[in-house]
Design an enzyme around this catalytic site. Structure first.
Site, PDB file in Angstrom:
ATOM      1  N   ARG A   1      -1.788  -7.608   0.210  1.00 61.00           N
ATOM      2  CA  ARG A   1      -1.445  -7.747   1.628  1.00 61.00           C
ATOM      3  C   ARG A   1      -2.514  -7.008   2.431  1.00 61.00           C
ATOM      4  NH1 ARG A   1       1.358  -5.250   5.737  1.00 61.00           N
ATOM      5  NH2 ARG A   1       2.800  -6.554   6.938  1.00 61.00           N
TER       6      ARG A   1
ATOM      7  N   HIS B   1       1.925   0.664  -8.303  1.00 60.72           N
ATOM      8  CA  HIS B   1       0.757  -0.125  -8.702  1.00 60.72           C
ATOM      9  C   HIS B   1       0.795  -0.437 -10.196  1.00 60.72           C
ATOM     10  CE1 HIS B   1      -0.609   2.300  -5.166  1.00 60.72           C
ATOM     11  NE2 HIS B   1      -0.981   1.098  -4.770  1.00 60.72           N
TER      12      HIS B   1
ATOM     13  N   THR C   1      -9.076  -1.948  -6.291  1.00 63.59           N
ATOM     14  CA  THR C   1      -8.517  -0.834  -5.535  1.00 63.59           C
ATOM     15  C   THR C   1      -9.621   0.110  -5.103  1.00 63.59           C
ATOM     16  OG1 THR C   1      -6.902   0.975  -5.541  1.00 63.59           O
ATOM     17  CG2 THR C   1      -8.042   0.521  -7.612  1.00 63.59           C
ATOM     18  N   ARG C   2      -9.397   0.763  -3.960  1.00 63.13           N
ATOM     19  CA  ARG C   2     -10.274   1.842  -3.509  1.00 63.13           C
ATOM     20  C   ARG C   2      -9.439   3.099  -3.226  1.00 63.13           C
ATOM     21  NH1 ARG C   2      -8.941   0.056   1.912  1.00 63.13           N
ATOM     22  NH2 ARG C   2      -9.162   1.983   3.097  1.00 63.13           N
TER      23      ARG C   2
ATOM     24  N   HIS D   1      -0.392   4.687  -8.097  1.00 60.99           N
ATOM     25  CA  HIS D   1       0.870   5.366  -8.367  1.00 60.99           C
ATOM     26  C   HIS D   1       1.778   4.429  -9.159  1.00 60.99           C
ATOM     27  CE1 HIS D   1      -0.410   8.587  -5.718  1.00 60.99           C
ATOM     28  NE2 HIS D   1      -0.761   7.669  -4.835  1.00 60.99           N
TER      29      HIS D   1
END
Length: 575
Positions: free
Chosen positions: A293, A207, A199-200, A204
């Protein structure tokens, strides 16, 4: 048991060269040196610690060419991303770089020697081909293509490196693991299967639910492995994000998850990047990897279409499944069901059941405006952290960039705008113009192009720091080249945090009017040859691309122009 490194052996060059450290450090003091860029620094750290295994240095021409064309190193090993050390022609001449040369590579932050490269070859890459092959198009809307165009130097140097030390970090030291350290951690805890999550962005509830579900389905643990090197310009800064990750880790079942930081410079290369990310996580010991995605997609191209298809990344990782030897976990889009107070995959929602979602755009709007963020979407600690770093728009800084010819009226507009903004109050207002940056008005016209570029970079740095602190900044350089203006904007957008609100105002007063009203005689002296580098005389002024506002002091009064700028700020909820 941790996964086998890519290529079979973890290339931990710091461990390999540890017995030579003192000798290498002493030798580095006698060698010519290259001070690394921020991206080169990230790349070198992952070469040295084994994150880029099987690489042992920056790619030579044979490896580079085969990677760009075929996703593979020259020996046939799968590796999708070119890892290059770019240098200028001046560097090559000044440092006498040639095959067999040994060059010290230094940290730009503290000038420490990190490694020594033994040069194998020097080659001139086809950057347009690299853009098309690696990123899918030679489109400057792609951040890495813009980087190739504006920041990458003309030549690449290939060669293996010997490690002296890793870069020293002062932030979140306890969360920074090398591949060897993370593998040892997994072994100590007897984690046999590990699902890595890239992740970057802030995380929340969705996730958290996604990663917990993925781990439970595979009877595995979760590695939250966010990027804290270079990401996409405009992303949430890593300090804020890490505080968010720390807050959300407390919401995982006891013993399920672990947080570690990855010092990667992302390329936003979509499908290629997904394969690259899988290799890196494999080197860090993960056995499974979540591919999202539009994984590592940069957004829209110049025609307003997505650079990559939503599932291109998943398809490419699947294609190389056997060689990657890491199990792909397809990202499941999660949605909230109020009736059961839970997140479920969107394809498992019963027909007619109500669902709720908040898009990234909507979340940013709520943060900027102070609108409530519901508990079902995120956690109290996460929202509190984001609000601390991203105050409402009315409290955010911004930069007004006035560009135009000398005597176009931009400095007068800047001073008048400062008065109006001071009258409204709420922020400190700073003007960075020719008059208050330099005392000698002749000076800029005696500077070389390179010196003027460096000066503009300094102004950009000051503007960024002020905007990040919540100030209104009005900058009014001539900045005749689009590349210089683009670099200025990139600095602000990338580094000003919540204050990265940037507006380009083209003061398009015609040259004839500027020259006819030039009481200081700059144009006349330039035409006599007393000055050089005067835009409109011996240097072209490149019209700004897509300015936020175009004004002309010949046809508009200063109050009218200032009012139009104020309306622009009000439209963007900054006043």
């Amino acid at each position: 048991m941790a996964n086998i490194p890519h290529g079979g052996i973890l290339k931990d060059l710091i461990a390999r060269d540890g017995h030579l450290q003192e000798n290498l450090k002493a030798e580095a003091e006698t060698l010519p040196d290259i001070t690394l860029t921020e991206r080169q620094l990230c790349d070198l750290e992952l070469i040295l610690n084994g994150g880029f295994s099987p690489l042992e240095g920056f790619m030579n021409e044979a490896d580079y060419t085969n990677v760009v064309d075929n996703f593979r190193l020259a020996d046939g090993t799968l590796f999708p991303m070119p890892i290059s050390l770019d240098v200028s022609e001046e560097d090559i001449v000044h440092l006498s770089i040639g095959p067999g040369s040994r060059i010290a590579l230094r940290d730009p932050r503290d000038d420490q020697a990190l490694a020594i490269i033994t040069v194998e070859d020097i080659y001139r890459p086809d950057l347009v081909k690299e853009a098309v092959q690696v990123f899918g198009a030679d489109d400057p809307a792609h951040p890495s293509v813009a980087y190739l165009r504006n920041k990458v130097k003309k030549f690449y140097v290939g060669g293996k490196v010997q490690g002296i030390q890793l870069p020293v970090h002062f932030d979140y030291v306890a969360l920074r693991y090398t591949p060897s350290e993370l593998r040892a951690h997994f072994k100590k805890l007897a984690w046999r299967k590990v699902v890595a999550f890239q992740t970057r962005n802030p995380m929340h509830r969705a996730h958290r639910e996604l990663t917990v579900r993925a781990a439970r389905q595979r009877q595995a643990n979760v590695l939250i492995h966010p990027v804290v090197g270079l990401t996409k310009p405009g992303d949430v800064d890593h300090y804020t994000r890490v505080r968010v990750y720390e807050a959300i880790m407390a919401k995982y079942p006891n013993g399920m998850g672990h947080l570690a930081l990855l010092p990667l410079a992302m390329r936003m290369a979509g499908p290629r990047e997904a394969v690259w990310h899988a290799i890196i996580r494999k080197n860090y010991g993960a056995t499974h990897f979540i591919v999202g995605r539009d994984h590592a997609g940069p957004g829209k191209n110049s025609q307003g279409k997505d650079f990559y298809g939503p599932y291109d990344a998943q398809e490419l990782v699947t294609k190389f499944h056997d060689e990657l030897s890491i199990e792909m976990v397809p990202f499941q889009q999660m949605t909230y069901m109020p009736s059961t107070d839970e997140y479920v995959p969107i394809d498992e929602v019963p027909q007619g059941e109500q669902t709720l979602d908040i898009s990234g755009t909507e979340l940013r709007r709520r943060l900027k405006t102070g609108t409530p963020i519901p508990d079902w979407f995120s956690y109290e600690g996460v929202v509190k952290t984001l609000r601390e770093s991203y105050p409402p728009r009315l409290k955010q800084g911004f930069v007004i960039f006035l560009t135009g010819l000398h005597n176009s009226g931009k400095d007068t507009i800047a001073k008048a705008l400062q008065v109006v903004l001071n009258e409204q109050g709420g922020r400190s207002v700073s003007v960075l113009s020719g008059d208050n940056i330099r005392q000698d008005l002749d000076a800029p016209f005696s500077y070389s192009t390179e010196e003027r570029s460096k000066n503009l970079q300094r102004v950009a740095f000051v503007a960024t720091e002020l905007a990040r602190a919540g100030a209104a900044v009005i900058a009014s350089p001539i900045a005749p080249k689009q590349s210089l203006r683009g670099a200025f904007k990139d600095t602000v957008v990338h580094s000003a945090g919540a204050g990265a609100n940037f507006f380009t105002i083209h003061v398009a007063t015609p040259l004839e009017h500027c020259e006819a009203n030039d009481r200081r005689g700059v144009y006349a002296r330039a035409r006599k040859g007393e000055f050089s580098g005067v835009a409109g005389v011996d240097e072209p002024y490149e019209t700004p691309e897509r300015p936020d506002l175009t004004v002309d002091i010949k046809t508009q009064s200063v109050p009218e122009i200032v009012h139009s700028i104020v309306l622009l700020l009000e439209t963007n909820s900054l006043l």
